[in-house]
Design an enzyme around this catalytic site. Structure first.
Site, PDB file in Angstrom:
ATOM      1  CB  SER A 173      -0.549   0.173   1.739  1.00  9.98           C
ATOM      2  OG  SER A 173      -1.783   0.944   1.526  1.00  9.98           O
ATOM      3  CE1 TYR A 187      -0.165   5.037  -5.491  1.00 11.20           C
ATOM      4  CE2 TYR A 187       0.124   5.957  -3.493  1.00 11.20           C
ATOM      5  CZ  TYR A 187       0.351   5.326  -4.470  1.00 11.20           C
ATOM      6  OH  TYR A 187       1.447   4.876  -3.960  1.00 11.20           O
ATOM      7  CE  LYS A 191      -0.462   1.859  -4.096  1.00 15.57           C
ATOM      8  NZ  LYS A 191       0.245   0.647  -4.533  1.00 15.57           N
TER       9      LYS A 191
HETATM   10  N1  LIG Z   1       8.189   5.689  -4.360  1.00 14.35           N
HETATM   11  C1  LIG Z   1       7.453   5.955  -3.765  1.00 14.35           C
HETATM   12  O1  LIG Z   1       7.630   6.233  -3.052  1.00 14.35           O
HETATM   13  C2  LIG Z   1       6.069   4.558  -2.933  1.00 14.35           C
HETATM   14  C3  LIG Z   1       6.158   5.009  -1.637  1.00 14.35           C
HETATM   15  C4  LIG Z   1       4.858   4.509  -0.815  1.00 14.35           C
HETATM   16  C5  LIG Z   1       4.078   3.038  -2.127  1.00 14.35           C
HETATM   17  N2  LIG Z   1       4.670   3.103  -2.971  1.00 14.35           N
HETATM   18  C6  LIG Z   1       4.078   1.783  -3.551  1.00 14.35           C
HETATM   19  O2  LIG Z   1       5.193   0.537  -3.657  1.00 14.35           O
HETATM   20  C7  LIG Z   1       5.124   0.139  -4.908  1.00 14.35           C
HETATM   21  C8  LIG Z   1       6.142   0.318  -5.692  1.00 14.35           C
HETATM   22  O3  LIG Z   1       6.609   1.309  -6.232  1.00 14.35           O
HETATM   23  P1  LIG Z   1       8.335   2.389  -6.958  1.00 14.35           P
HETATM   24  O4  LIG Z   1       7.711   3.227  -6.411  1.00 14.35           O
HETATM   25  O5  LIG Z   1       9.521   0.931  -6.661  1.00 14.35           O
HETATM   26  O6  LIG Z   1       7.558   1.773  -8.897  1.00 14.35           O
HETATM   27  P2  LIG Z   1       7.925   1.723  -9.732  1.00 14.35           P
HETATM   28  O7  LIG Z   1       9.950   1.313  -9.671  1.00 14.35           O
HETATM   29  O8  LIG Z   1       7.401   2.335 -10.758  1.00 14.35           O
HETATM   30  O9  LIG Z   1       7.602  -0.130  -9.397  1.00 14.35           O
HETATM   31  C9  LIG Z   1       6.481  -0.144 -10.203  1.00 14.35           C
HETATM   32  C10 LIG Z   1       6.399  -1.783 -10.879  1.00 14.35           C
HETATM   33  O10 LIG Z   1       5.336  -2.241 -11.094  1.00 14.35           O
HETATM   34  C11 LIG Z   1       4.919  -2.612 -13.119  1.00 14.35           C
HETATM   35  N3  LIG Z   1       4.222  -2.187 -13.162  1.00 14.35           N
HETATM   36  C12 LIG Z   1       3.318  -1.378 -13.076  1.00 14.35           C
HETATM   37  N4  LIG Z   1       2.201  -1.365 -13.965  1.00 14.35           N
HETATM   38  C13 LIG Z   1       1.557  -2.511 -14.317  1.00 14.35           C
HETATM   39  C14 LIG Z   1       0.872  -3.901 -15.090  1.00 14.35           C
HETATM   40  N5  LIG Z   1      -0.294  -3.312 -15.363  1.00 14.35           N
HETATM   41  N6  LIG Z   1       1.074  -5.129 -14.565  1.00 14.35           N
HETATM   42  C15 LIG Z   1       2.538  -5.669 -13.842  1.00 14.35           C
HETATM   43  N7  LIG Z   1       3.289  -4.583 -13.167  1.00 14.35           N
HETATM   44  C16 LIG Z   1       3.374  -3.394 -14.021  1.00 14.35           C
HETATM   45  C17 LIG Z   1       6.002  -2.200 -13.248  1.00 14.35           C
HETATM   46  O11 LIG Z   1       6.990  -2.477 -14.432  1.00 14.35           O
HETATM   47  P3  LIG Z   1       6.135  -2.664 -15.785  1.00 14.35           P
HETATM   48  O12 LIG Z   1       5.996  -1.251 -15.831  1.00 14.35           O
HETATM   49  O13 LIG Z   1       7.103  -2.944 -16.780  1.00 14.35           O
HETATM   50  O14 LIG Z   1       5.001  -3.198 -15.602  1.00 14.35           O
HETATM   51  C18 LIG Z   1       7.811  -1.813 -12.033  1.00 14.35           C
HETATM   52  O15 LIG Z   1       7.474  -2.927 -11.501  1.00 14.35           O
HETATM   53  C19 LIG Z   1       3.641   0.208  -5.851  1.00 14.35           C
HETATM   54  O16 LIG Z   1       2.387  -0.515  -5.238  1.00 14.35           O
HETATM   55  C20 LIG Z   1       4.092   1.883  -4.966  1.00 14.35           C
HETATM   56  O17 LIG Z   1       1.942   2.286  -5.194  1.00 14.35           O
HETATM   57  C21 LIG Z   1       5.790   3.435  -3.638  1.00 14.35           C
END
Ligand SMILES: NC(=O)c1ccc[n+]([C@@H]2O[C@H](COP(=O)([O-])OP(=O)(O)OC[C@H]3O[C@@H](n4cnc5c(N)ncnc54)[C@H](OP(=O)(O)O)[C@@H]3O)[C@@H](O)[C@H]2O)c1
Length: 324
Positions: A173, A187, A191
């Site tokens: 989340s 978003y 979540k």
């Molecule tokens: N970064 C932050 O500040 C933050 C904070 C709190 C929570 N989160 C959560 O943590 C998780 C990861 O975030 P992140 O920042 O590491 O994001 P990220 O680097 O953009 O990684 C997202 C991943 O999800 C995959 N993805 C996206 N759409 C997809 C789909 N339709 N089917 C299959 N795979 C898919 C992407 O690969 P492809 O595009 O190749 O499919 C990538 O591997 C997310 O759920 C995000 O909401 C992030």
């Protein structure tokens, strides 16, 4: 005077002990440890950011890891980077989590999963009024419906796993899944939805020895966050940065530790800890000590939350007055 102070203290200690004993008796589900070593871990969205860090950490702890995402090139890069840092190969699967049939086939090819982490996600902040409805649907589809697809496809195999050791389903989340934040209507909705899915799912899978976790990272330094900070509304930037950003590796360690100890609500920093207490509601709690902390600190933490709300609404009002 000294005597009455002493007896008040003694009464307080006695009441605390009674409360602790009572909580030890009633907290459910029971404490659990989920082994990772030599087990099959599937991480969706494992090709970049938090998912990649989590995959690397799980590999380092001896798990057999499969990462799932859409872009094959990024998956190959992730595989190479994990091999370079750990000397071990992960399996890769390319599929869109929004395509249920595709997900079912992909999960069949992975085999029985012991630990499933639904980590895929997209975040694009905008005021709802200005956000394209297609983008709203995309966030709900990828973040929430995508997780339904993955869990539904993996569940039959997980329930029939032959090793009978405790298994886990975890959802990535966000702190925006604990508190609504300006610009994050879609978003946050996606979540918050994961939390409802997780609470109900835990009821349904507890007798199969499957344990559910929801992880609530604060802002985390990933490529997506950098892009997001450049384009999102100024107020989202102001409000979001009241929580310090963490490194993906730090979030991965917290997340994996939370999963291994079967924690339902997994926080990653102190603000997350306070948010977990103030939003705990009817979430499962395995630790009677944590339950004790929740019971005695709830009122105080609510006051802290009200202070945060006061500063946020103050920012919003000032920003609006400035614009006018
Ligand atoms: N970064 C932050 O500040 C933050 C904070 C709190 C929570 N989160 C959560 O943590 C998780 C990861 O975030 P992140 O920042 O590491 O994001 P990220 O680097 O953009 O990684 C997202 C991943 O999800 C995959 N993805 C996206 N759409 C997809 C789909 N339709 N089917 C299959 N795979 C898919 C992407 O690969 P492809 O595009 O190749 O499919 C990538 O591997 C997310 O759920 C995000 O909401 C992030």
């Amino acid at each position: 005077m000294a005597d009455s102070k002493l007896s008040f203290l003694a009464l307080l200690v006695l009441l605390s002990i009674i409360l602790l004993l009572f909580l030890k008796l009633i907290v459910r589900p029971h404490p659990i440890k989920i082994p990772i070593k030599s087990r099959r871990v599937l991480i969706t969205g494992g090709s970049t950011g938090i998912g990649l860090a989590l995959a690397r950490q799980a590999v380092a702890e001896g798990a057999h890891v499969t990462i799932l995402a859409r872009n094959l090139e990024k998956l190959q890069e992730a595989k190479t980077s994990i091999r370079l840092s750990t000397g071990i190969d992960v399996d890769i699967v390319s599929v869109d989590v929004c395509d249920f049939e595709g997900v079912k086939n992909a999960i069949e090819s992975v085999g029985v999963i012991d630990v499933l982490v639904c980590n895929q996600g997209v975040f694009v902040a905008h005021e709802l009024e200005n956000q394209d409805i297609e983008m709203v649907k995309r966030m709900i589809n990828v973040n929430l419906i995508g997780s339904f697809n993955v869990v539904k496809a993996a569940l039959p195999g997980m329930k029939n796993r032959s090793d009978r050791k405790p298994a886990s389903i975890a959802f990535m989340s966000s702190q925006a899944g604990q508190v609504g934040i300006y610009g994050y209507t879609s978003y946050s909705a996606s979540k918050f939805g994961l939390r409802g899915l997780a609470e109900a799912l835990q009821h349904e899978v507890i007798t199969d020895d499957i344990h559910v976790s929801v992880i609530f990272p604060p802002e985390t330094y990933t490529h997506s966050l950098t892009k997001e900070r450049e384009r999102r509304p100024q107020l989202t930037n102001i409000i979001s940065t009241t929580s310090c950003a963490m490194k993906a590796d730090e979030v991965a360690i917290k997340a994996l530790n939370g999963i291994k100890s079967g924690c339902f609500l997994v926080h990653c920093n102190f603000k997350g800890f306070l948010l977990s207490i103030v939003t705990v509601g009817c979430s499962p709690q395995r630790s009677y000590l944590m339950a004790f902390v929740e019971v005695i600190s709830m009122g105080l933490v609510r006051i802290i939350a009200l202070c945060f709300l006061w500063t946020w609404y103050d920012c919003i009002e000032k920003h609006s007055a400035h614009k006018k």
